[in-house]
Scaffold this motif. Structure first.
Motif, short mmCIF file in Angstrom:
data_model
loop_
_atom_site.label_atom_id
_atom_site.label_comp_id
_atom_site.label_asym_id
_atom_site.label_seq_id
_atom_site.Cartn_x
_atom_site.Cartn_y
_atom_site.Cartn_z
N MET A 145 -77.16 -7.64 53.59
CA MET A 145 -76.90 -6.29 53.05
C MET A 145 -77.84 -5.92 51.92
N LYS A 146 -78.10 -4.64 51.79
CA LYS A 146 -78.92 -4.16 50.67
C LYS A 146 -78.00 -3.54 49.61
N ASP A 147 -76.93 -2.92 50.10
CA ASP A 147 -76.02 -2.24 49.18
C ASP A 147 -74.71 -3.03 49.08
N PHE A 148 -74.42 -3.50 47.87
CA PHE A 148 -73.24 -4.35 47.70
C PHE A 148 -72.08 -3.62 47.03
N LYS A 149 -72.20 -2.32 46.93
CA LYS A 149 -71.13 -1.57 46.28
C LYS A 149 -69.79 -1.80 46.99
N LYS A 151 -68.33 -4.55 47.42
CA LYS A 151 -68.23 -5.87 48.06
C LYS A 151 -67.79 -6.91 47.02
N THR A 169 -75.55 -12.92 41.55
CA THR A 169 -75.18 -11.52 41.76
C THR A 169 -75.83 -10.59 40.75
N LYS A 172 -77.75 -8.24 42.44
CA LYS A 172 -77.08 -7.49 43.51
C LYS A 172 -76.10 -6.50 42.90
N PRO A 173 -76.63 -5.38 42.40
CA PRO A 173 -75.76 -4.44 41.71
C PRO A 173 -74.59 -3.99 42.60
N GLY A 174 -73.43 -3.93 41.98
CA GLY A 174 -72.26 -3.45 42.72
C GLY A 174 -71.39 -4.58 43.22
N LEU A 175 -71.97 -5.76 43.38
CA LEU A 175 -71.20 -6.88 43.91
C LEU A 175 -70.26 -7.44 42.84
#
Ligand code: ARG
Length: 269
Positions: A145-149, A151, A169, A172-175
């Motif tokens: 995944m590219k978008d971890f919002k 998650k 993380t 990995k912004p949003g994770l």
């Protein structure tokens, strides 16, 4: 005369009883005050019984019987040292505080001998080396995944996996990281798809994969997890004794046999 005798007997019995009561009280007081390491012939080991194949409960029904590599090794070490082993199951994050407070004599819980921990506890030489992996639901594309919002990944509270996850993380912004006390709960959360992944020890992840066919996928992570060792309160005299026992068990080939039994082959030591 008879009266005198009765009085004497009464006094004697009374005094004797008082003495006994005092002794009992003294004794129980001592017991409470004794630190774990002072209890002769008994070694109290702290562990967190949720890390197969290191320490875990064989079946849900047999809750009292913890088995695994650490348990067997601890039993054999204690036997070599002529001591009786008692195992205490506590949350992983409570193990180092329990060592520091002297509530347990030593801990074996797949504990990574990290630099940071070496400041507060002593370690035996490393007895097993492992790596971190990411456990996900089978065929989930989480890793790519590219978008971890929105998650979530879970790790065990206070573990080196938690530390690694914080670093991993950060790119990995949003994770979101969820830290739970017990690995069994982490796996349940993943099965129920309430989280998207979990970072675990490699051999533990494989144990869960074996027990849950067609459920999970494993992805290797670029993180050297380091060596696991036995932990002791700082300056414990047991460090040397355990070192001697471990060396002996290595020399007679027992450790290799145990590695083979629980991990398949003696290739990671
Ligand atoms: N090796 C990791 C650490 O030292 C995890 C150990 C977890 N152990 C357990 N019995 N749950 O932080």
């Amino acid at each position: 005369m008879e009266k005198m005798m009765t009085l004497k007997t009464f006094l004697f019995t009374y005094l004797f009883r008082m003495m006994c009561a005092c002794l009992v009280l003294l004794n129980s007081g001592c017991d409470e005050k004794q630190s774990a390491s002072n209890r002769r012939n008994i070694l109290i080991m702290g562990t967190s019984g949720d890390l197969p194949p290191f320490e875990f409960y064989k079946t849900a029904e047999n809750k009292n019987q913890m088995v695994g590599f650490d348990i067997e090794l601890a039993e054999r070490i204690s036997q070599y040292l002529g001591r009786e082993l008692q195992v205490k199951d506590i949350d992983f994050s409570a193990i180092i505080p329990a060592l520091q407070a002297g509530r347990i004599d030593f801990a074996m819980a797949g504990i990574t001998a990290s630099k940071e921990r070496k400041k507060t506890v002593d370690f035996s030489p490393v007895y097993y080396v492992t790596a971190n992996v990411l456990l996900t639901i089978e065929k989930s594309d989480f890793y790519k995944m590219k978008d971890f919002k929105g998650k979530k990944i879970a790790v065990q509270l206070g573990s080196t996996q938690e530390q690694f996850a914080r670093f991993w993380t950060s790119q990995k912004p949003g994770l979101e990281i969820i830290a739970l006390n017990r690995i069994g709960d982490i796996v349940q959360e993943l099965k129920a798809k309430r989280i998207d992944g979990a970072i675990l020890e490699e051999s533990t992840a494989y144990a869960y994969v074996r027990n849950n066919p067609n459920t999970f996928d494993i992805t290797q992570l670029e993180s050297h997890q380091g060596g696991m060792a036995i932990a002791f309160p700082k300056n414990s005299p047991l460090v040397k004794e355990f070192e001697r026992a471990l060396q002996h068990l290595r020399d007679i080939g027992y450790v290799d046999k145990l590695v083979e039994k629980w991990f398949g082959a003696p290739d990671r030591l």
